[in-house]
Write a protein that holds these residues in place. Structure first.
Motif, PDB file in Angstrom:
ATOM      1  N   UNK A   1       0.838  -1.194   0.000  1.00  0.00           N
ATOM      2  CA  UNK A   1       0.000   0.000   0.000  1.00  0.00           C
ATOM      3  C   UNK A   1       0.878   1.251   0.000  1.00  0.00           C
ATOM      4  N   UNK A   2       0.284   2.358  -0.404  1.00  0.00           N
ATOM      5  CA  UNK A   2       1.023   3.619  -0.516  1.00  0.00           C
ATOM      6  C   UNK A   2       0.317   4.714   0.275  1.00  0.00           C
ATOM      7  N   UNK A   3       1.110   5.577   0.892  1.00  0.00           N
ATOM      8  CA  UNK A   3       0.559   6.735   1.602  1.00  0.00           C
ATOM      9  C   UNK A   3       1.457   7.935   1.340  1.00  0.00           C
ATOM     10  N   UNK A   4       0.873   9.116   1.377  1.00  0.00           N
ATOM     11  CA  UNK A   4       1.626  10.342   1.125  1.00  0.00           C
ATOM     12  C   UNK A   4       1.346  11.354   2.234  1.00  0.00           C
ATOM     13  N   UNK A   5       2.420  11.976   2.742  1.00  0.00           N
ATOM     14  CA  UNK A   5       2.274  12.985   3.775  1.00  0.00           C
ATOM     15  C   UNK A   5       1.684  14.273   3.216  1.00  0.00           C
ATOM     16  N   UNK A   6       1.178  15.170   4.080  1.00  0.00           N
ATOM     17  CA  UNK A   6       1.447  15.188   5.519  1.00  0.00           C
ATOM     18  C   UNK A   6       0.723  14.079   6.275  1.00  0.00           C
ATOM     19  N   UNK A   7       1.427  13.554   7.286  1.00  0.00           N
ATOM     20  CA  UNK A   7       0.939  12.399   8.030  1.00  0.00           C
ATOM     21  C   UNK A   7       1.220  12.644   9.505  1.00  0.00           C
ATOM     22  N   UNK A   8       0.167  12.747  10.297  1.00  0.00           N
ATOM     23  CA  UNK A   8       0.300  13.001  11.731  1.00  0.00           C
ATOM     24  C   UNK A   8      -0.672  12.064  12.432  1.00  0.00           C
ATOM     25  N   UNK A   9      -0.128  11.033  13.091  1.00  0.00           N
ATOM     26  CA  UNK A   9      -1.002   9.998  13.634  1.00  0.00           C
ATOM     27  C   UNK A   9      -0.410   9.391  14.901  1.00  0.00           C
ATOM     28  N   UNK A  10      -1.297   8.990  15.819  1.00  0.00           N
ATOM     29  CA  UNK A  10      -0.872   8.303  17.042  1.00  0.00           C
ATOM     30  C   UNK A  10      -0.782   6.804  16.742  1.00  0.00           C
ATOM     31  N   UNK A  11       0.426   6.327  16.457  1.00  0.00           N
ATOM     32  CA  UNK A  11       0.620   4.908  16.157  1.00  0.00           C
ATOM     33  C   UNK A  11       0.791   4.068  17.413  1.00  0.00           C
ATOM     34  N   UNK A  12       1.389   4.653  18.449  1.00  0.00           N
ATOM     35  CA  UNK A  12       1.473   4.035  19.765  1.00  0.00           C
ATOM     36  C   UNK A  12       0.813   4.983  20.757  1.00  0.00           C
ATOM     37  N   UNK A  13       0.255   4.444  21.824  1.00  0.00           N
ATOM     38  CA  UNK A  13      -0.436   5.275  22.800  1.00  0.00           C
ATOM     39  C   UNK A  13       0.488   6.368  23.342  1.00  0.00           C
ATOM     40  N   UNK A  14       0.106   7.625  23.105  1.00  0.00           N
ATOM     41  CA  UNK A  14       0.882   8.758  23.595  1.00  0.00           C
ATOM     42  C   UNK A  14       2.016   9.191  22.691  1.00  0.00           C
ATOM     43  N   UNK A  15       2.257   8.451  21.601  1.00  0.00           N
ATOM     44  CA  UNK A  15       3.353   8.758  20.677  1.00  0.00           C
ATOM     45  C   UNK A  15       2.776   9.154  19.317  1.00  0.00           C
ATOM     46  N   UNK A  16       3.090  10.362  18.872  1.00  0.00           N
ATOM     47  CA  UNK A  16       2.621  10.853  17.575  1.00  0.00           C
ATOM     48  C   UNK A  16       3.721  10.655  16.535  1.00  0.00           C
ATOM     49  N   UNK A  17       3.354  10.063  15.407  1.00  0.00           N
ATOM     50  CA  UNK A  17       4.286   9.884  14.292  1.00  0.00           C
ATOM     51  C   UNK A  17       3.966  10.907  13.209  1.00  0.00           C
ATOM     52  N   UNK A  18       5.003  11.591  12.751  1.00  0.00           N
ATOM     53  CA  UNK A  18       4.832  12.625  11.735  1.00  0.00           C
ATOM     54  C   UNK A  18       5.719  12.312  10.532  1.00  0.00           C
ATOM     55  N   UNK A  19       5.116  12.290   9.348  1.00  0.00           N
ATOM     56  CA  UNK A  19       5.859  12.120   8.097  1.00  0.00           C
ATOM     57  C   UNK A  19       5.702  13.396   7.274  1.00  0.00           C
ATOM     58  N   UNK A  20       6.706  13.748   6.477  1.00  0.00           N
ATOM     59  CA  UNK A  20       6.703  15.042   5.782  1.00  0.00           C
ATOM     60  C   UNK A  20       5.628  15.171   4.704  1.00  0.00           C
ATOM     61  N   UNK A  21       5.306  16.393   4.419  1.00  0.00           N
ATOM     62  CA  UNK A  21       4.386  16.707   3.328  1.00  0.00           C
ATOM     63  C   UNK A  21       5.033  16.328   1.996  1.00  0.00           C
ATOM     64  N   UNK A  22       4.227  15.744   1.110  1.00  0.00           N
ATOM     65  CA  UNK A  22       4.672  15.315  -0.227  1.00  0.00           C
ATOM     66  C   UNK A  22       5.677  14.171  -0.191  1.00  0.00           C
ATOM     67  N   UNK A  23       5.838  13.545   0.957  1.00  0.00           N
ATOM     68  CA  UNK A  23       6.693  12.364   1.045  1.00  0.00           C
ATOM     69  C   UNK A  23       5.816  11.128   0.886  1.00  0.00           C
ATOM     70  N   UNK A  24       6.138  10.293  -0.091  1.00  0.00           N
ATOM     71  CA  UNK A  24       5.365   9.076  -0.345  1.00  0.00           C
ATOM     72  C   UNK A  24       6.130   7.869   0.169  1.00  0.00           C
ATOM     73  N   UNK A  25       5.440   7.039   0.926  1.00  0.00           N
ATOM     74  CA  UNK A  25       6.079   5.830   1.447  1.00  0.00           C
ATOM     75  C   UNK A  25       5.168   4.628   1.222  1.00  0.00           C
TER      76      UNK A  25
END
Length: 352
Positions: A132-156
């Motif tokens: 699967x593919x996702x593109x930033x901006x990406x701001x999400x709580x993947x672990x409880x209390x921990x926010x994961x941020x990926x850059x804008x226009x970055x595709x992973x």
């Protein structure tokens, strides 16, 4: 002349302030078959760029009760839970700083003569054919209390976990090979504000302690208290209560920059010691303490005395700390950028 002197003073003051806001950086790295990486092409693919920051921490301790007979008496179970949350953090500013870190990273790679491989080219490889593919901006709580941020226009690209998560192991080397002997890089950073303290002299009680210390961590274990859920199925009701009270799930993480080639040669740069971020949060402490109830039978005891002493006891302490959103974002950026610069200096120096 006066304007020039004033400019120099302002620049020196700015550098001094930035230097004072961080502790001393001490890095280290691990290399495997690194010489083969020197034969790779001057093309590089950024496989991941994740910047994580903690906004909430919860810790728990449990002391089991028991029956000690006429001498030891009966004791109740006790539970202590402490939590600290951060207020004032601006998600927009955190995203902007993450975007800037990514731009700096790309700029440095290009300055060293590397071509950045596009996500469109990577999408054609067999290695991630069904991913699967996702593109930033990406701001999400993947672990409880921990926010994961990926850059804008970055595709992973990512593979959804199955029962055993087969298939993602060694993906960097596969990509490097299918991209014609390119280099693949991963960036993962963790800014943490909490530390869990231990107290072995707590006696007949549950006690938990959380201290604040904002820093970019090297090796770190994120602990998250386990949540008990009611099991709906018969199998779940029979085997779903195996969890231990007061237990926590442990997630081991590391701030690192990694590079790989097609024969699985690797370079992983980490921190030898955590990099402290000063002047943003005061060092504070939150403690939750709950003593066990006790009951020793006597001729004057009643059944209600027994029930009262044997009842489970709970103590919860929660504290919210407000921080300056601008200062927090700037400290976060300075720590991450300093680490990335240092590791890139060392990596490219070793490639020469």
């Amino acid at each position: 002349m006066k304007k020039l002197l004033l400019s120099v003073i302002v620049i020196c003051f700015t550098i001094s302030v930035n230097a004072q806001s961080l502790g001393k950086i001490k890095t280290t790295n691990k290399k495997w078959a690194f010489k083969t990486m020197k034969k790779a092409t001057k093309r590089i693919f950024i496989n991941s760029f994740n910047v994580n920051f903690e906004v909430y921490k919860e810790a728990i301790d449990f002391k089991a009760g028991g029956n000690g007979g006429r001498i030891g008496g009966n004791t109740s179970s006790s539970t202590a839970k402490a939590a600290i949350g951060l207020g004032g953090i601006d998600g927009v500013k955190m995203q902007e700083k993450t975007n800037q870190l990514y731009k700096n990273y790309i700029k440095r790679l290009k300055a060293e003569g590397y071509e950045i491989i596009t996500s469109e080219e990577v999408a054609k490889t067999e290695a991630i054919k069904d991913w699967d593919k996702a593109t930033g901006p990406y701001l999400k709580e993947n672990l409880s209390g921990i926010i994961t941020c990926a850059p804008e226009n970055f595709t992973f690209y990512y593979k959804k976990k199955g029962f055993f998560d087969f298939g993602s192991s060694g993906i960097q080397a596969k990509l490097a090979k299918q991209l014609n002997n390119a280099i693949v890089t991963d960036v993962n950073l963790y800014v943490i504000f909490s530390e869990t303290g231990n107290d072995w002299m707590k006696g007949r009680a549950a006690k938990v302690k959380i201290k604040t210390n904002l820093r970019l961590v090297g090796e770190y274990a994120i602990t998250i208290p386990q949540k008990f859920k009611k099991k709906k199925t018969t199998l779940g009701k029979l085997f779903g209560s195996v969890k231990i009270k007061g237990a926590s799930d442990i997630h081991r993480v590391s701030s690192n920059v990694a590079f790989y080639d097609q024969v699985q040669a690797s370079y992983t740069g980490t921190l030898k010691e955590d990099l402290e971020i000063n002047d943003i949060m005061k060092k504070e402490k939150v403690v939750a303490y709950q003593k066990q109830g006790s009951f020793t039978p006597t001729s004057f005891s009643t059944f209600s005395n027994y029930l009262d002493a044997k009842a489970d006891r709970f103590s919860t302490t929660t504290k919210w700390i407000n921080v300056d959103g601008d200062k927090y974002a700037e400290g976060f950026y300075n720590a991450c950028n300093t680490f990335l610069d240092k590791q890139l200096d060392e990596f490219f120096d070793k490639l020469k």
